[in-house]
Design a protein around this motif. Structure first.
Motif, PDB file in Angstrom:
ATOM      1  N   GLU A   1      -3.264   2.020  -3.100  1.00 41.95           N
ATOM      2  CA  GLU A   1      -2.177   1.113  -3.447  1.00 41.95           C
ATOM      3  C   GLU A   1      -1.650   1.333  -4.853  1.00 41.95           C
ATOM      4  O   GLU A   1      -0.731   0.677  -5.277  1.00 41.95           O
ATOM      5  CB  GLU A   1      -2.660  -0.315  -3.289  1.00 41.95           C
TER       6      GLU A   1
ATOM      7  N   GLU B   1       5.447   0.727   4.136  1.00 44.59           N
ATOM      8  CA  GLU B   1       5.695   2.096   4.574  1.00 44.59           C
ATOM      9  C   GLU B   1       5.428   2.186   6.068  1.00 44.59           C
ATOM     10  O   GLU B   1       4.533   1.522   6.598  1.00 44.59           O
ATOM     11  CB  GLU B   1       4.786   3.061   3.819  1.00 44.59           C
TER      12      GLU B   1
ATOM     13  N   TYR C   1      -6.132  10.394   6.346  1.00 43.57           N
ATOM     14  CA  TYR C   1      -5.285   9.533   5.529  1.00 43.57           C
ATOM     15  C   TYR C   1      -6.145   8.879   4.461  1.00 43.57           C
ATOM     16  O   TYR C   1      -7.222   8.410   4.749  1.00 43.57           O
ATOM     17  CB  TYR C   1      -4.753   8.349   6.337  1.00 43.57           C
TER      18      TYR C   1
ATOM     19  N   GLU D   1      -5.565   5.692   1.988  1.00 40.42           N
ATOM     20  CA  GLU D   1      -4.635   4.642   1.604  1.00 40.42           C
ATOM     21  C   GLU D   1      -4.938   4.224   0.177  1.00 40.42           C
ATOM     22  O   GLU D   1      -6.037   3.826  -0.148  1.00 40.42           O
ATOM     23  CB  GLU D   1      -4.811   3.458   2.543  1.00 40.42           C
TER      24      GLU D   1
ATOM     25  N   ALA E   1       0.820  -1.192   0.000  1.00 41.28           N
ATOM     26  CA  ALA E   1       0.000   0.000   0.000  1.00 41.28           C
ATOM     27  C   ALA E   1       0.852   1.239   0.000  1.00 41.28           C
ATOM     28  O   ALA E   1       1.939   1.212   0.513  1.00 41.28           O
ATOM     29  CB  ALA E   1      -0.842   0.004   1.248  1.00 41.28           C
ATOM     30  N   PHE E   2       0.356   2.234  -0.617  1.00 39.50           N
ATOM     31  CA  PHE E   2       1.006   3.533  -0.485  1.00 39.50           C
ATOM     32  C   PHE E   2       0.031   4.410   0.265  1.00 39.50           C
ATOM     33  O   PHE E   2      -1.144   4.376   0.026  1.00 39.50           O
ATOM     34  CB  PHE E   2       1.283   4.121  -1.861  1.00 39.50           C
ATOM     35  N   PHE E   3       0.575   5.167   1.093  1.00 41.16           N
ATOM     36  CA  PHE E   3      -0.224   5.921   2.020  1.00 41.16           C
ATOM     37  C   PHE E   3      -0.067   7.383   1.676  1.00 41.16           C
ATOM     38  O   PHE E   3       1.055   7.854   1.681  1.00 41.16           O
ATOM     39  CB  PHE E   3       0.451   5.681   3.353  1.00 41.16           C
TER      40      PHE E   3
END
Lengths: 313, 223
Positions: free
Chosen positions: B108, B205, B104, B106, B8-10
């Motif tokens: 991906e 991350e 946030y 999230e 995942a990219f946050f």
């Protein structure tokens, strides 16, 4: 000859009528495969916050993913549950799992009717229960939920968080949180004595016996700093921390996290702190912060596959 | 068993009510504050010496082909760690504590980031840049299950109290794998595209919060 043509015409009209009628009443047998992800939901929810639950459907045009067809939705298990409101149902992208295409749908839930609680509600093996307007009720396993409903967690000004990070280790080929680094500033004019730091979760809890009065590197292996360290425990001694933070000073600590039955992937955790100030026992809650991120499928504790069969017109 | 490297990219977006808030964009791997490879010999494409692409192209097969690609990896699946720049901060210059809520999201889709040179090109949005053009993607190796990549994910809100005269920072560190090489595309035995490619797959991350007193920051800035 005329008779034959007439007979042919009648047969044609009859056939057309039957065919049209069959098309009208024909109901197609259909099947939708659904995947739910089992995860750990550790949340503090205010009345304006939502909980997002992803489900994956092999078709995106059935009533199962039509927001207008949903009558009610709740998070339940056999003993407990919360009624929620479907704030939104967002369709994500297509993805492929084991050669089958799925459409991602995020069920965005709110829990407006709940008043502030002081302790989280734990729902083991929680399911999302969706009741549709056509009477169909579907339950999908989503893992374990430990949810605190409280809108006022930040109203406490005795502390400020100066530092918050997780230490992660790889246990049984799974990287997860094994402890928390925390630095707190005492905003009051008196000593604050930290007494207990807790997850308030029955599956994992901070180890009161092994805290350090300093923060450590985020990748430190706990087996290297504690002798004969085990990430698992049967229970935690109910001893209390006794860390004093002087007025306008900060206190730092690392506190390990122990898992009771099995090690779980945790990415997000609220922290509950019990402390004494002027002889009074008070509490301070640090909101659920996501410490790490590896992706929904990697972080899932398992996938559960469902099939729903129905006739569509 | 092939490990699933799917992550995942946050991103941190703002829901900020404070005037002292500032977002610093540092999402692309080329702008990370620091990137550290386990193998010290790895050099990012931006830092290659002159004619490095041509030198690597010599490793490609010499025979011309009617259609299609030749690719050569100068490095493959090199583990790296990185520290992103501070992705988000909120400054409280006031005399009262503020309760700040940040949000946030999230997503991906940013886990794979790509760069190309020569006549190779990368497409995608400004922030994602995650597709090599002209069919090169189909020729490359992605040791993660791209097919289980999710695009819409969770949104979280976090409430933090920021003391007077302090600044909140959200910091990001992470890990991943690095790939780099050169490629040539042939069209009727003639080279139609050529150049170098580079991509990273971010696997994990880590996020942390730090709140620092402004006087400390200001004195550091003065130095």
């Amino acid at each position: 000859m005329k008779k034959k043509i007439l007979l042919l015409c009648v047969a044609l009209i009859l056939f057309s009528t039957i065919a049209s009628f069959s098309i009208l009443i024909y109901k197609k047998y259909d099947q939708v495969e659904i995947i739910s992800l089992k995860r750990e939901y550790n949340c503090v929810l205010s009345d304006t916050e939502t909980l997002s639950i992803p489900l994956y459907f092999s078709k995106n045009n059935s009533f199962l993913t039509n927001k207008k067809q949903i009558e009610s939705i709740s998070i339940i298990n056999n003993d407990n549950g919360f009624i929620s409101y479907l704030e939104d149902l967002k369709e994500g992208d297509k993805l492929t799992y084991k050669n089958q295409k799925y459409y991602e749908f995020i069920f965005i839930l709110s829990f407006k009717s709940y008043e502030d609680f002081s302790d989280p509600v734990y729902i083991k093996d929680a399911k999302i229960k969706i009741t549709y307007k056509n009477g169909v009720i579907e339950n999908f396993l989503i893992g374990n939920a430990n949810i605190l409903f409280n809108s006022n967690i930040s109203d406490n000004n005795d502390f400020s968080v100066l530092k918050l990070s997780a230490v992660t280790n790889t246990i049984d080929e799974m990287e997860t949180i094994v402890g928390i680094n925390l630095a707190l500033l005492n905003n009051t004019e008196n000593d604050i004595v930290l007494q207990r730091i807790s997850t308030k979760n029955v599956l994992y809890e901070f180890d009161y016996n092994n805290y350090l009065e300093r923060c450590i590197d985020q990748k430190t292996k706990l087996t290297e700093i504690y002798d004969n360290y085990s990430y698992k425990a049967i229970s935690i001694n109910d001893e209390r921390i006794s860390l004093i933070i002087e007025p306008s000073k900060s206190g730092s600590l690392f506190i390990p996290l122990l898992y009771f039955s099995e090690v779980k992937y945790i990415d997000k955790l609220p922290i509950y702190i019990e402390y004494s100030l002027n002889g009074e026992i008070k509490t301070f809650t640090i909101d659920d912060f996501r410490f790490m991120s590896k992706g929904l499928f990697v972080s899932a504790d398992g996938l559960v596959k469902y099939e729903y069969n129905y006739y569509s017109s | 068993m092939k490990k699933v490297l799917f992550t995942a990219f946050f991103c941190v977006f703002l829901l900020c009510l404070s005037s002292g808030m500032k977002e610093v964009k540092a999402e692309n791997y080329r702008y990370f504050q620091s990137i550290e490879f386990e193998n010290e010999d790895v050099v990012m494409m931006d830092e290659w010496p002159d004619h490095q692409t041509e030198a690597y192209e010599l490793k490609l097969p010499r025979e011309r082909k009617m259609f299609g690609w030749y690719t050569y990896y100068s490095c493959k699946k090199e583990p790296f760690k990185y520290v992103a720049d501070t992705i988000y901060y909120v400054k409280n210059d006031g005399t009262e504590s503020i309760i700040h809520t940040f949000k946030y999201e999230e997503s991906e889709e940013k886990t794979v980031q790509k760069t190309a040179s020569g006549s190779l090109k990368v497409s995608g949005s400004q922030t994602t840049k995650n597709k090599f053009k002209y069919g090169l993607d189909g020729e490359l190796e992605y040791e993660y299950e791209e097919t289980t990549k999710s695009k819409v994910t969770e949104t979280d809100q976090v409430k933090v109290t920021i003391a007077p005269n302090s600044t909140l920072y959200i910091k990001v560190m992470g890990e991943g794998y690095f790939y780099q090489g050169v490629a040539k595309k042939y069209f009727f035995w003639a080279v139609s595209k050529r150049g170098a490619f580079e991509y990273v797959i971010i696997t994990t991350e880590y996020y942390s919060i730090e709140i620092t007193q402004n006087s400390v920051i200001d004195s550091e800035a003065e130095q």
